[in-house]
Design a protein around this motif. Sequence first.
Motif, PDB file in Angstrom:
ATOM      1  N   GLN A 259      81.189  -0.888  47.173  1.00 32.73           N
ATOM      2  CA  GLN A 259      81.417  -2.189  46.538  1.00 32.73           C
ATOM      3  C   GLN A 259      81.059  -3.328  47.490  1.00 32.73           C
ATOM      4  O   GLN A 259      80.532  -4.358  47.064  1.00 32.73           O
ATOM      5  CB  GLN A 259      82.873  -2.297  46.091  1.00 32.73           C
ATOM      6  CG  GLN A 259      83.213  -1.391  44.919  1.00 32.73           C
ATOM      7  CD  GLN A 259      84.689  -1.425  44.575  1.00 32.73           C
ATOM      8  OE1 GLN A 259      85.532  -1.841  45.378  1.00 32.73           O
ATOM      9  NE2 GLN A 259      85.020  -0.994  43.368  1.00 32.73           N
ATOM     10  N   ALA A 260      81.333  -3.133  48.771  1.00 26.71           N
ATOM     11  CA  ALA A 260      80.991  -4.163  49.753  1.00 26.71           C
ATOM     12  C   ALA A 260      79.487  -4.340  49.838  1.00 26.71           C
ATOM     13  O   ALA A 260      78.980  -5.472  49.948  1.00 26.71           O
ATOM     14  CB  ALA A 260      81.568  -3.794  51.115  1.00 26.71           C
ATOM     15  N   ILE A 261      78.762  -3.214  49.780  1.00 26.82           N
ATOM     16  CA  ILE A 261      77.294  -3.287  49.826  1.00 26.82           C
ATOM     17  C   ILE A 261      76.763  -3.989  48.588  1.00 26.82           C
ATOM     18  O   ILE A 261      75.870  -4.845  48.662  1.00 26.82           O
ATOM     19  CB  ILE A 261      76.696  -1.872  49.942  1.00 26.82           C
ATOM     20  CG1 ILE A 261      77.043  -1.273  51.311  1.00 26.82           C
ATOM     21  CG2 ILE A 261      75.190  -1.908  49.739  1.00 26.82           C
ATOM     22  CD1 ILE A 261      76.637   0.176  51.455  1.00 26.82           C
ATOM     23  N   GLU A 262      77.311  -3.642  47.415  1.00 30.94           N
ATOM     24  CA  GLU A 262      76.868  -4.272  46.168  1.00 30.94           C
ATOM     25  C   GLU A 262      77.157  -5.768  46.173  1.00 30.94           C
ATOM     26  O   GLU A 262      76.408  -6.560  45.602  1.00 30.94           O
ATOM     27  CB  GLU A 262      77.562  -3.615  44.976  1.00 30.94           C
ATOM     28  CG  GLU A 262      77.121  -2.181  44.728  1.00 30.94           C
ATOM     29  CD  GLU A 262      77.935  -1.520  43.630  1.00 30.94           C
ATOM     30  OE1 GLU A 262      78.865  -2.174  43.109  1.00 30.94           O
ATOM     31  OE2 GLU A 262      77.654  -0.352  43.305  1.00 30.94           O
ATOM     32  N   THR A 263      78.249  -6.165  46.821  1.00 25.16           N
ATOM     33  CA  THR A 263      78.607  -7.581  46.874  1.00 25.16           C
ATOM     34  C   THR A 263      77.666  -8.362  47.784  1.00 25.16           C
ATOM     35  O   THR A 263      77.286  -9.503  47.493  1.00 25.16           O
ATOM     36  CB  THR A 263      80.052  -7.748  47.367  1.00 25.16           C
ATOM     37  OG1 THR A 263      80.925  -7.048  46.486  1.00 25.16           O
ATOM     38  CG2 THR A 263      80.452  -9.211  47.417  1.00 25.16           C
ATOM     39  N   THR A 264      77.259  -7.763  48.885  1.00 28.71           N
ATOM     40  CA  THR A 264      76.413  -8.468  49.861  1.00 28.71           C
ATOM     41  C   THR A 264      74.934  -8.410  49.511  1.00 28.71           C
ATOM     42  O   THR A 264      74.183  -9.308  49.885  1.00 28.71           O
ATOM     43  CB  THR A 264      76.619  -7.874  51.263  1.00 28.71           C
ATOM     44  OG1 THR A 264      76.335  -6.458  51.232  1.00 28.71           O
ATOM     45  CG2 THR A 264      78.057  -8.085  51.722  1.00 28.71           C
ATOM     46  N   GLN A 265      74.513  -7.371  48.784  1.00 27.68           N
ATOM     47  CA  GLN A 265      73.081  -7.229  48.490  1.00 27.68           C
ATOM     48  C   GLN A 265      72.508  -8.398  47.691  1.00 27.68           C
ATOM     49  O   GLN A 265      71.455  -8.932  48.040  1.00 27.68           O
ATOM     50  CB  GLN A 265      72.827  -5.912  47.766  1.00 27.68           C
ATOM     51  CG  GLN A 265      72.625  -4.746  48.710  1.00 27.68           C
ATOM     52  CD  GLN A 265      72.289  -3.465  47.961  1.00 27.68           C
ATOM     53  OE1 GLN A 265      72.540  -3.344  46.764  1.00 27.68           O
ATOM     54  NE2 GLN A 265      71.721  -2.517  48.677  1.00 27.68           N
ATOM     55  N   ALA A 267      73.361 -11.514  47.499  1.00 22.88           N
ATOM     56  CA  ALA A 267      73.228 -12.702  48.348  1.00 22.88           C
ATOM     57  C   ALA A 267      72.064 -12.546  49.317  1.00 22.88           C
ATOM     58  O   ALA A 267      71.301 -13.492  49.557  1.00 22.88           O
ATOM     59  CB  ALA A 267      74.533 -12.933  49.112  1.00 22.88           C
ATOM     60  N   THR A 268      71.899 -11.349  49.862  1.00 15.68           N
ATOM     61  CA  THR A 268      70.792 -11.098  50.789  1.00 15.68           C
ATOM     62  C   THR A 268      69.455 -11.228  50.083  1.00 15.68           C
ATOM     63  O   THR A 268      68.504 -11.840  50.601  1.00 15.68           O
ATOM     64  CB  THR A 268      70.937  -9.695  51.400  1.00 15.68           C
ATOM     65  OG1 THR A 268      72.208  -9.578  52.046  1.00 15.68           O
ATOM     66  CG2 THR A 268      69.830  -9.424  52.407  1.00 15.68           C
ATOM     67  N   ARG A 270      68.847 -12.985  47.410  1.00 10.23           N
ATOM     68  CA  ARG A 270      68.574 -14.388  47.075  1.00 10.23           C
ATOM     69  C   ARG A 270      68.025 -15.132  48.288  1.00 10.23           C
ATOM     70  O   ARG A 270      67.122 -15.964  48.161  1.00 10.23           O
ATOM     71  CB  ARG A 270      69.856 -15.054  46.567  1.00 10.23           C
ATOM     72  CG  ARG A 270      70.224 -14.672  45.132  1.00 10.23           C
ATOM     73  CD  ARG A 270      71.273 -15.628  44.579  1.00 10.23           C
ATOM     74  NE  ARG A 270      72.519 -15.572  45.345  1.00 10.23           N
ATOM     75  CZ  ARG A 270      73.515 -14.737  45.070  1.00 10.23           C
ATOM     76  NH1 ARG A 270      73.396 -13.877  44.064  1.00 10.23           N
ATOM     77  NH2 ARG A 270      74.616 -14.761  45.794  1.00 10.23           N
ATOM     78  N   ARG A 271      68.553 -14.846  49.442  1.00 12.43           N
ATOM     79  CA  ARG A 271      68.063 -15.513  50.641  1.00 12.43           C
ATOM     80  C   ARG A 271      66.605 -15.136  50.925  1.00 12.43           C
ATOM     81  O   ARG A 271      65.782 -15.959  51.300  1.00 12.43           O
ATOM     82  CB  ARG A 271      68.941 -15.164  51.836  1.00 12.43           C
ATOM     83  CG  ARG A 271      70.303 -15.872  51.825  1.00 12.43           C
ATOM     84  CD  ARG A 271      70.949 -15.817  53.199  1.00 12.43           C
ATOM     85  NE  ARG A 271      71.212 -14.439  53.624  1.00 12.43           N
ATOM     86  CZ  ARG A 271      72.353 -13.793  53.359  1.00 12.43           C
ATOM     87  NH1 ARG A 271      73.308 -14.403  52.650  1.00 12.43           N
ATOM     88  NH2 ARG A 271      72.516 -12.563  53.786  1.00 12.43           N
TER      89      ARG A 271
END
Length: 278
Positions: A259-265, A267-268, A270-271
């Motif tokens: 879930q942490a990976i899915e949350t950060t991916q 945003a990454t 988009r950048r």
Amino acid sequence: MVKLSAVVCVQNQEAQLSDCLRKLSFCDEIVVVADRCTDRSQEIARRYGAIVIDGIFPLESHRRMAGVEASSSEWVLEVEPEDRIDAALAWEIRAVLQMRRAGDWYELPIDNYIGESLVRNGWTGVLSARREPRLYKRGLKSWDAGRVRTPVAMAGQSGGALTGAIRRLLGRDVGSLMERLNRFTALRAEDVVDTGRTAGLAMSLGQGIGELARSYLVQGGWREGRLGLMAGLLSGMSPLIVHLRARDVADGRRLAAEQAIETTQPATLRRVAGLSGR
């Protein structure tokens, strides 16, 4: 006069703490380590003049070393909130220290009570113990990393066991033993996952049979009637429960990581997309 510090580690156990500290007035100093306490444990400790160490201590070694390091006496007496040091044992402890016997550390026998019943036999370390090294000079005791009932190492010369016993109040009834087993297996499961030494189902069953035999037959639980049988059964169940709970802990950690990976991916991504569009 040889100085003695009592060290008590507590985790939301205000119901037991007051009676425990009242029995420690023979010590020169009391240190209470309050580990993530949200009850009145700190207030009760200060009422008895104790030095209070308040904080977050994930491992048993962290808690106990914090208490020992905060003490100022040559000798340390470790006490659990459910332990009671009666007058006879207090006098014996003081006499041993004043006579300056050769020992650098001593084991204290433990009388385990369920309600008003003294259960002498059948303890294997899962629920309690029959004796433990509790009286020692500062700096001579160390603990393995772990959350609960971790192995200890003692340096220096053993002075043997004292005659008097700690009176340990394990709870009102059999239900209290089950609550104790629940806490033990939850913490041990976390330790198992941390170390990666997870036993298989067959091995856990074999270990459970061994624990039952050791508690009921070798340690004499059969002498204690139904309470001895219950202690044996709970000890025997512990390896299997730890195995099952460790699986749950591992699955929970894996899901949290995913879930942490899915949350950060997103945003990454988009950048990265924003940089590409420039």
